[in-house]
Design a protein around this motif. Sequence first.
Motif, PDB file in Angstrom:
ATOM      1  N   LEU A  33     -40.769  47.017  12.388  1.00 38.48           N
ATOM      2  CA  LEU A  33     -41.808  46.567  11.458  1.00 38.48           C
ATOM      3  C   LEU A  33     -41.199  46.161  10.126  1.00 38.48           C
ATOM      4  CD1 LEU A  33     -44.728  46.071  10.697  1.00 38.48           C
ATOM      5  CD2 LEU A  33     -44.952  48.528  10.229  1.00 38.48           C
ATOM      6  N   GLU A  34     -40.268  46.935   9.633  1.00 37.74           N
ATOM      7  CA  GLU A  34     -39.614  46.617   8.367  1.00 37.74           C
ATOM      8  C   GLU A  34     -38.906  45.261   8.439  1.00 37.74           C
ATOM      9  OE1 GLU A  34     -36.512  48.811   5.356  1.00 37.74           O
ATOM     10  OE2 GLU A  34     -37.639  50.007   6.793  1.00 37.74           O
ATOM     11  N   LYS A  35     -38.236  45.007   9.549  1.00 37.47           N
ATOM     12  CA  LYS A  35     -37.558  43.727   9.739  1.00 37.47           C
ATOM     13  C   LYS A  35     -38.566  42.577   9.747  1.00 37.47           C
ATOM     14  CE  LYS A  35     -34.566  41.219  12.875  1.00 37.47           C
ATOM     15  NZ  LYS A  35     -34.303  40.990  14.265  1.00 37.47           N
ATOM     16  N   MET A  36     -39.662  42.765  10.467  1.00 42.25           N
ATOM     17  CA  MET A  36     -40.693  41.729  10.527  1.00 42.25           C
ATOM     18  C   MET A  36     -41.286  41.436   9.151  1.00 42.25           C
ATOM     19  SD  MET A  36     -42.851  42.783  13.884  1.00 42.25           S
ATOM     20  CE  MET A  36     -42.519  41.982  15.435  1.00 42.25           C
ATOM     21  N   LEU A  37     -41.525  42.479   8.373  1.00 38.86           N
ATOM     22  CA  LEU A  37     -42.092  42.286   7.040  1.00 38.86           C
ATOM     23  C   LEU A  37     -41.119  41.532   6.137  1.00 38.86           C
ATOM     24  CD1 LEU A  37     -43.884  45.711   6.526  1.00 38.86           C
ATOM     25  CD2 LEU A  37     -44.907  43.506   7.129  1.00 38.86           C
ATOM     26  N   GLY A  38     -39.831  41.787   6.293  1.00 47.29           N
ATOM     27  CA  GLY A  38     -38.830  41.033   5.542  1.00 47.29           C
ATOM     28  C   GLY A  38     -38.833  39.564   5.928  1.00 47.29           C
ATOM     29  N   GLU A  39     -38.946  39.292   7.214  1.00 49.00           N
ATOM     30  CA  GLU A  39     -39.013  37.905   7.687  1.00 49.00           C
ATOM     31  C   GLU A  39     -40.283  37.221   7.176  1.00 49.00           C
ATOM     32  OE1 GLU A  39     -38.641  38.047  11.944  1.00 49.00           O
ATOM     33  OE2 GLU A  39     -36.637  38.909  11.835  1.00 49.00           O
ATOM     34  N   LEU A  40     -41.386  37.960   7.124  1.00 52.00           N
ATOM     35  CA  LEU A  40     -42.628  37.403   6.594  1.00 52.00           C
ATOM     36  C   LEU A  40     -42.479  37.023   5.125  1.00 52.00           C
ATOM     37  CD1 LEU A  40     -45.428  39.592   8.201  1.00 52.00           C
ATOM     38  CD2 LEU A  40     -45.199  37.111   8.358  1.00 52.00           C
ATOM     39  N   THR A  51     -45.431  21.348   1.518  1.00 57.21           N
ATOM     40  CA  THR A  51     -46.779  20.786   1.496  1.00 57.21           C
ATOM     41  C   THR A  51     -46.931  19.828   2.670  1.00 57.21           C
ATOM     42  OG1 THR A  51     -46.086  18.982   0.049  1.00 57.21           O
ATOM     43  CG2 THR A  51     -47.016  20.933  -1.026  1.00 57.21           C
ATOM     44  N   GLY A  52     -48.167  19.490   2.970  1.00 59.54           N
ATOM     45  CA  GLY A  52     -48.454  18.490   3.989  1.00 59.54           C
ATOM     46  C   GLY A  52     -48.024  18.897   5.383  1.00 59.54           C
ATOM     47  N   PRO A  53     -47.671  17.887   6.201  1.00 56.93           N
ATOM     48  CA  PRO A  53     -47.310  18.151   7.603  1.00 56.93           C
ATOM     49  C   PRO A  53     -46.061  19.028   7.770  1.00 56.93           C
ATOM     50  CG  PRO A  53     -47.736  15.806   7.251  1.00 56.93           C
ATOM     51  CD  PRO A  53     -47.749  16.459   5.909  1.00 56.93           C
ATOM     52  N   ALA A  54     -45.164  19.008   6.808  1.00 53.12           N
ATOM     53  CA  ALA A  54     -43.946  19.819   6.902  1.00 53.12           C
ATOM     54  C   ALA A  54     -44.257  21.309   6.862  1.00 53.12           C
ATOM     55  CB  ALA A  54     -42.991  19.456   5.770  1.00 53.12           C
ATOM     56  N   ARG A  55     -45.453  21.648   6.416  1.00 51.10           N
ATOM     57  CA  ARG A  55     -45.846  23.051   6.268  1.00 51.10           C
ATOM     58  C   ARG A  55     -46.456  23.620   7.555  1.00 51.10           C
ATOM     59  NH1 ARG A  55     -50.000  26.347   3.679  1.00 51.10           N
ATOM     60  NH2 ARG A  55     -48.960  27.774   2.266  1.00 51.10           N
ATOM     61  N   ALA A  56     -46.894  22.770   8.457  1.00 56.42           N
ATOM     62  CA  ALA A  56     -47.658  23.206   9.632  1.00 56.42           C
ATOM     63  C   ALA A  56     -46.863  24.141  10.543  1.00 56.42           C
ATOM     64  CB  ALA A  56     -48.147  21.995  10.419  1.00 56.42           C
ATOM     65  N   LYS A  57     -45.662  23.773  10.913  1.00 53.03           N
ATOM     66  CA  LYS A  57     -44.884  24.592  11.845  1.00 53.03           C
ATOM     67  C   LYS A  57     -44.488  25.943  11.228  1.00 53.03           C
ATOM     68  CE  LYS A  57     -41.164  24.248  15.189  1.00 53.03           C
ATOM     69  NZ  LYS A  57     -40.135  23.421  15.791  1.00 53.03           N
ATOM     70  N   PRO A  58     -43.955  25.976   9.988  1.00 52.08           N
ATOM     71  CA  PRO A  58     -43.650  27.287   9.384  1.00 52.08           C
ATOM     72  C   PRO A  58     -44.898  28.151   9.187  1.00 52.08           C
ATOM     73  CG  PRO A  58     -42.505  25.549   8.200  1.00 52.08           C
ATOM     74  CD  PRO A  58     -43.449  24.879   9.160  1.00 52.08           C
ATOM     75  N   LEU A  59     -46.041  27.513   8.912  1.00 52.50           N
ATOM     76  CA  LEU A  59     -47.281  28.275   8.738  1.00 52.50           C
ATOM     77  C   LEU A  59     -47.714  28.905  10.061  1.00 52.50           C
ATOM     78  CD1 LEU A  59     -49.525  29.185   6.835  1.00 52.50           C
ATOM     79  CD2 LEU A  59     -50.741  27.063   7.393  1.00 52.50           C
ATOM     80  N   ALA A  60     -47.584  28.166  11.154  1.00 53.32           N
ATOM     81  CA  ALA A  60     -47.907  28.723  12.477  1.00 53.32           C
ATOM     82  C   ALA A  60     -46.968  29.888  12.800  1.00 53.32           C
ATOM     83  CB  ALA A  60     -47.812  27.631  13.540  1.00 53.32           C
ATOM     84  N   ALA A  61     -45.688  29.736  12.466  1.00 59.62           N
ATOM     85  CA  ALA A  61     -44.726  30.820  12.695  1.00 59.62           C
ATOM     86  C   ALA A  61     -45.099  32.044  11.868  1.00 59.62           C
ATOM     87  CB  ALA A  61     -43.311  30.351  12.358  1.00 59.62           C
ATOM     88  N   TYR A  62     -45.544  31.817  10.627  1.00 55.97           N
ATOM     89  CA  TYR A  62     -45.966  32.911   9.748  1.00 55.97           C
ATOM     90  C   TYR A  62     -47.138  33.658  10.375  1.00 55.97           C
ATOM     91  CZ  TYR A  62     -47.786  35.367   5.650  1.00 55.97           C
ATOM     92  OH  TYR A  62     -48.233  36.333   4.786  1.00 55.97           O
ATOM     93  N   HIS A  63     -48.147  32.905  10.844  1.00 55.66           N
ATOM     94  CA  HIS A  63     -49.334  33.544  11.435  1.00 55.66           C
ATOM     95  C   HIS A  63     -48.965  34.354  12.678  1.00 55.66           C
ATOM     96  CE1 HIS A  63     -52.271  31.955   8.711  1.00 55.66           C
ATOM     97  NE2 HIS A  63     -51.898  30.709   8.939  1.00 55.66           N
ATOM     98  N   GLN A  64     -48.075  33.820  13.512  1.00 56.25           N
ATOM     99  CA  GLN A  64     -47.661  34.542  14.719  1.00 56.25           C
ATOM    100  C   GLN A  64     -46.888  35.810  14.356  1.00 56.25           C
ATOM    101  OE1 GLN A  64     -48.423  33.975  18.100  1.00 56.25           O
ATOM    102  NE2 GLN A  64     -47.615  36.060  18.104  1.00 56.25           N
ATOM    103  N   LEU A  65     -45.949  35.686  13.413  1.00 56.26           N
ATOM    104  CA  LEU A  65     -45.159  36.841  12.998  1.00 56.26           C
ATOM    105  C   LEU A  65     -46.041  37.891  12.333  1.00 56.26           C
ATOM    106  CD1 LEU A  65     -42.380  38.150  12.780  1.00 56.26           C
ATOM    107  CD2 LEU A  65     -42.022  36.882  10.653  1.00 56.26           C
ATOM    108  N   ARG A  66     -47.034  37.452  11.570  1.00 62.03           N
ATOM    109  CA  ARG A  66     -47.950  38.381  10.922  1.00 62.03           C
ATOM    110  C   ARG A  66     -48.756  39.147  11.974  1.00 62.03           C
ATOM    111  NH1 ARG A  66     -52.968  39.134   9.243  1.00 62.03           N
ATOM    112  NH2 ARG A  66     -53.270  40.238   7.272  1.00 62.03           N
ATOM    113  N   ALA A  67     -49.230  38.439  13.004  1.00 61.87           N
ATOM    114  CA  ALA A  67     -49.966  39.100  14.093  1.00 61.87           C
ATOM    115  C   ALA A  67     -49.067  40.108  14.810  1.00 61.87           C
ATOM    116  CB  ALA A  67     -50.502  38.057  15.073  1.00 61.87           C
ATOM    117  N   ASP A  68     -47.816  39.731  15.035  1.00 65.04           N
ATOM    118  CA  ASP A  68     -46.864  40.649  15.673  1.00 65.04           C
ATOM    119  C   ASP A  68     -46.615  41.873  14.795  1.00 65.04           C
ATOM    120  OD1 ASP A  68     -46.704  38.822  17.741  1.00 65.04           O
ATOM    121  OD2 ASP A  68     -44.760  38.006  17.116  1.00 65.04           O
ATOM    122  N   ALA A  69     -46.531  41.656  13.483  1.00 65.44           N
ATOM    123  CA  ALA A  69     -46.315  42.765  12.548  1.00 65.44           C
ATOM    124  C   ALA A  69     -47.524  43.704  12.536  1.00 65.44           C
ATOM    125  CB  ALA A  69     -46.025  42.239  11.150  1.00 65.44           C
TER     126      ALA A  69
END
Length: 102
Positions: A33-40, A51-69
Motif C-alpha cells: 500500500l505504501e508503494k502504491m501511494l507513492g506511485e499515486l 492538459t488535453g488528450p495527453a492527460r487521458a492515459k495517465p489519468l486512467a492509470a491514476y484511477h486504476q492505481l487508486r482503485a487498487d490502493a
Amino acid sequence: MATTRSSIDSPLAIEIALRQEKVGALRRVGDTLEKMLGELKELERQLRTLTGPARAKPLAAYHQLRADAEYQRWCLVVQREAMGLFNHSEVDLMYPVPPQLK
C-alpha cells in the motif's frame, strides 16, 4: 507431572508461528500500500503538468492505481481485524488514499 502456572500461560509454538505469520502478512500489505501511494503521488504530480488528450492515459492509470490502493487498504484493515485491532484511525493517518482526480 506438575504443571506450573507460567507454562499454562505461555503460548504454544504454533500460536507463536501463527502470530508471526499474521504480522508478516500485515507488513507485506502495508508495504504494498505504501508503494502504491507513492506511485499515486508521482502520477498526481505529473497530471498537474498535463492538459488535453495527453492527460487521458495517465489519468486512467491514476484511477486504476487508486482503485487498487483502496482495495489494498481494505486488505490491510481486514488483516488488522484478524489480529484483533479494530480502531483503524492509525491506518487513516499513515495511509491516506488521495482523492479522485478529474
